[in-house]
Design an enzyme around this catalytic site. Structure first.
Site, short mmCIF file in Angstrom:
data_model
loop_
_atom_site.label_atom_id
_atom_site.label_comp_id
_atom_site.label_asym_id
_atom_site.label_seq_id
_atom_site.Cartn_x
_atom_site.Cartn_y
_atom_site.Cartn_z
N LYS A 123 -8.07 -7.38 -3.18
CA LYS A 123 -6.64 -7.07 -3.07
C LYS A 123 -6.45 -5.97 -2.04
O LYS A 123 -7.02 -4.89 -2.17
CB LYS A 123 -6.11 -6.61 -4.43
CG LYS A 123 -4.66 -6.09 -4.39
CD LYS A 123 -4.26 -5.45 -5.71
CE LYS A 123 -2.91 -4.76 -5.62
NZ LYS A 123 -2.56 -4.04 -6.87
N LYS A 135 8.93 1.25 -8.12
CA LYS A 135 8.20 2.23 -8.91
C LYS A 135 8.97 3.54 -8.99
O LYS A 135 9.77 3.86 -8.11
CB LYS A 135 6.83 2.50 -8.26
CG LYS A 135 5.86 1.34 -8.27
CD LYS A 135 4.58 1.72 -7.55
CE LYS A 135 3.57 0.58 -7.56
NZ LYS A 135 3.05 0.31 -8.92
N ASP A 205 6.59 -5.83 -9.03
CA ASP A 205 5.54 -4.82 -9.01
C ASP A 205 4.22 -5.37 -9.57
O ASP A 205 3.23 -4.64 -9.63
CB ASP A 205 5.97 -3.57 -9.80
CG ASP A 205 5.06 -2.38 -9.55
OD1 ASP A 205 4.42 -2.34 -8.48
OD2 ASP A 205 4.98 -1.50 -10.44
N GLU A 207 2.46 -7.62 -8.00
CA GLU A 207 2.23 -8.39 -6.77
C GLU A 207 0.76 -8.67 -6.51
O GLU A 207 0.42 -9.63 -5.83
CB GLU A 207 2.85 -7.67 -5.57
CG GLU A 207 2.01 -6.59 -4.92
CD GLU A 207 1.69 -5.42 -5.84
OE1 GLU A 207 0.61 -4.83 -5.68
OE2 GLU A 207 2.51 -5.10 -6.73
N ARG A 209 -1.71 -9.72 -8.35
CA ARG A 209 -2.23 -10.99 -8.87
C ARG A 209 -1.72 -12.17 -8.05
O ARG A 209 -2.37 -13.22 -8.00
CB ARG A 209 -1.88 -11.13 -10.35
CG ARG A 209 -0.42 -11.24 -10.67
CD ARG A 209 -0.09 -10.89 -12.11
NE ARG A 209 -0.22 -9.46 -12.34
CZ ARG A 209 -0.03 -8.88 -13.52
NH1 ARG A 209 0.27 -9.62 -14.59
NH2 ARG A 209 -0.15 -7.57 -13.66
#
Length: 368
Positions: A123, A135, A205, A207, A209
């Protein structure tokens, strides 16, 4: 190691020194070369993780990875337009609102063995605002380290190249910035991933995965690897479960998971196995798509922050790993250090680079 690149006057310190006391210098040399390669890979990862997001956009990250070609590593970059044309719908959506669009970078070390490669998948979110599901401001600056999984995978490939590992290895790195803008993807959207599966978005949020879903499917289908290991700063819930002491370990193959844990223990990078239960997958059932990206925040007995999101994320990723032996390392909480310890100063840890190098050495450097 210190990260002084952006200081106008780097801190002065004496030249580092290390004395090795050995019975036979010639006999010790190979072990030293292996240790040096692993250390250089980890420090390469630390340098990347320490970079501010304005100095490491997806485009700059990809360009820096191209420099690995001098070590015999083949580097291939797929840019934003080609990602969209080729069907990387999840990765493209996550990165589409940023000024620097997403990239998929593949690093390939050919090795000498005539076997299928081992695949690392990382990632690489260069900065994570959370997108529309933004966030809180407190601590958001730490999201420059949300690409630590990709950095560790790149560091591991560098280590393997430096010590001339016989094992063929590829690293598939999904690079993007999760930004806010008029083109940002939204909660409620349905994305079509590279695999053809459709995903209902509940939280922009979550993102990481999504970009991993496309990267895992690409690695599994395009390279047909012997095994696949992904590294990602994926969830806050793994920190709730394990603190800053262990990374979370999930997978679909018990032997591979045990080997990953053993490699981590051998280099001082601890992992702890966590489950993917039937209910975790059922929580991701969608009314309008093939799967939901995460569970609703109010679902379950506990709801809210007590959701087992690390397990939900692993259940989601397992759908895209297919039948390939796969392990998932959620390294949120261990990618940086809050204080100095025996393995390094406060800041980026390079967690995972030495573990992956040791895993290959322990398990994949033969043709069996």
């Amino acid at each position: 190691w210190r990260f002084d690149k952006h200081r106008s006057a780097p801190a002065t310190r004496g030249a580092p020194g290390l004395e090795l006391l050995v019975d036979d210098i010639a006999a010790a040399a190979p072990a030293w070369r292996e240790a040096e390669a692993a250390a250089r890979g980890a420090l390469y990862a630390r340098d990347l993780v320490s970079e501010p997001a304005n100095h490491l956009t997806p485009a700059i990250f990809a360009q820096r990875l191209r420099a690995l070609e001098e070590h015999g590593i083949r580097v291939k970059v797929i840019g934003p337009k080609r990602l969209r044309r080729r069907g990387f719908g999840a990765l493209a959506a996550v990165g589409q609102a940023a000024a620097s669009g997403p990239r998929l970078v593949t690093l390939r070390w050919k090795g000498r063995l005539d076997v299928k490669p081992v695949a690392f998948v990382g990632k690489g979110i260069c900065f994570d605002t959370g997108g529309i599901s933004i966030k809180p401001a407190l601590g958001m600056e730490e999201m420059r380290a949300d690409m630590a999984g990709a950095a560790a995978c790149a560091g591991a490939v560098l280590a393997l190249a430096l010590r001339k590992s016989p094992a063929p290895v590829i690293a598939v790195l999904a690079l993007a910035e999760n930004a806010i803008g008029e083109d940002a993807y939204r909660p409620g959207d349905v994305l079509t991933t590279l695999s053809g599966r459709t995903v209902e978005i509940l939280d922009t949020d979550a993102e990481g995965r999504l970009v991993l879903a496309d990267a895992l499917h690409h690695a599994a289908q395009h390279y047909r690897p012997r095994a696949m290991i992904d590294l990602a700063t994926l969830t806050g819930s793994v920190i709730t479960a394990l603190g800053h002491h262990h990374a979370g370990l999930f997978g679909n193959d018990a032997a591979l998971a045990s080997a990953v844990a053993a490699a981590g223990a051998a280099v001082g990078e601890a992992l702890w196995p966590l489950p993917i239960g039937q209910r975790h997958r059922e929580d991701l059932n969608s009314d309008i798509a093939d799967i939901r990206q995460c569970a609703p925040s109010g679902s379950g007995v506990w709801g809210g922050r007590f959701l087992p999101d690390a397990c939900h994320a692993a259940a989601f990723l397992r759908e895209f790993a297919g039948q390939t032996p796969w392990a998932h390392c959620d390294i949120a909480g261990v990618e940086t250090r809050d204080a100095a310890d025996a393995l390094g100063p406060k800041g980026a840890s390079g967690f995972g680079a030495r573990m992956l190098d040791r895993l290959v050495a322990m398990r994949f450097e033969t043709e069996e």
